[in-house]
Design an enzyme around this catalytic site. Structure first.
Site, mmCIF file in Angstrom:
data_model
loop_
_atom_site.group_PDB
_atom_site.id
_atom_site.type_symbol
_atom_site.label_atom_id
_atom_site.label_comp_id
_atom_site.label_asym_id
_atom_site.label_seq_id
_atom_site.Cartn_x
_atom_site.Cartn_y
_atom_site.Cartn_z
ATOM 1 N N HIS A 1 13.270 -7.983 38.561
ATOM 2 C CA HIS A 1 13.291 -9.308 37.921
ATOM 3 C C HIS A 1 12.463 -10.283 38.729
ATOM 4 O O HIS A 1 12.374 -10.169 39.949
ATOM 5 C CB HIS A 1 14.726 -9.817 37.786
ATOM 6 C CG HIS A 1 15.483 -9.840 39.075
ATOM 7 N ND1 HIS A 1 16.087 -8.713 39.587
ATOM 8 C CD2 HIS A 1 15.703 -10.833 39.968
ATOM 9 C CE1 HIS A 1 16.676 -9.019 40.731
ATOM 10 N NE2 HIS A 1 16.452 -10.300 41.002
ATOM 11 N N HIS B 1 12.161 -14.347 39.539
ATOM 12 C CA HIS B 1 12.797 -15.659 39.455
ATOM 13 C C HIS B 1 11.725 -16.706 39.178
ATOM 14 O O HIS B 1 10.654 -16.682 39.808
ATOM 15 C CB HIS B 1 13.428 -16.051 40.802
ATOM 16 C CG HIS B 1 14.537 -15.168 41.268
ATOM 17 N ND1 HIS B 1 15.854 -15.537 41.205
ATOM 18 C CD2 HIS B 1 14.525 -13.925 41.837
ATOM 19 C CE1 HIS B 1 16.613 -14.576 41.722
ATOM 20 N NE2 HIS B 1 15.834 -13.583 42.120
#
Ligand code: AMP
Ligand code: ZN
Length: 136
Positions: free
Chosen positions: A98, A100
């Site tokens: 992922h 951010h």
């Protein structure tokens, strides 16, 4: 143990989504470090960035850029950090790759400052050589 981001990607866990298509989903981080802190993930499970297939890069990074710009504008931010933690030593806690998006404001007082290593020319040279000569 089930991967929480796979659960979110398949709508089996709740999330505050801001974008979704066949390959990518983006939702608010449950522990926002700044207003509008957003995560962008591939729907397919890759443990970290190194595991991601380059086949998805074009879709992934083009969406990441648009989502980051939208978040920045929506929150009236002065900039943003893109952060991808890889490995426990780097602070990764969810092992589904992922990125951010952390909106930044001139007066937010957030600190990402790291101490600077004292390298001389020889150290720069040997470090560059080491990395250049490392095969995957
Ligand atoms: P990292 O430390 O880079 O692995 O970041 C993982 C992030 O995922 C943290 O910022 C968590 O707050 C966030 N997070 C964990 N579980 C959820 C969830 N169910 N929904 C949204 N964000 C989550
Ligand atoms: Zn997963």
């Amino acid at each position: 143990m089930k991967c929480i981001f796979c659960e979110i990607a398949s709508s089996n866990a709740p999330s505050f989504n801001i974008y979704e298509d066949n390959e990518i989903i983006s939702f608010l981080d449950l522990n926002p470090r700044s207003p509008g802190h957003t995560l962008v993930i591939p729907k397919a499970h890759y443990e970290n960035f190194s595991e991601m297939t380059p086949a998805i890069f074009s879709a992934f990074f083009s969406r990441l850029q648009i989502i980051a710009m939208r978040v920045e504008k929506a929150l009236g931010a002065d900039g943003y950090n893109l952060i991808c933690n890889n490995g426990r030593a780097a602070g990764q806690t969810v092992f589904h790759c992922h990125f951010h998006i952390i909106p930044r404001f001139y007066d937010d007082n957030l600190r990402f400052k790291m101490p600077i290593l004292n390298y001389d020319n020889q150290k720069f040279k040997s470090t560059a050589e080491l990395i250049k000569n490392t095969e995957l």
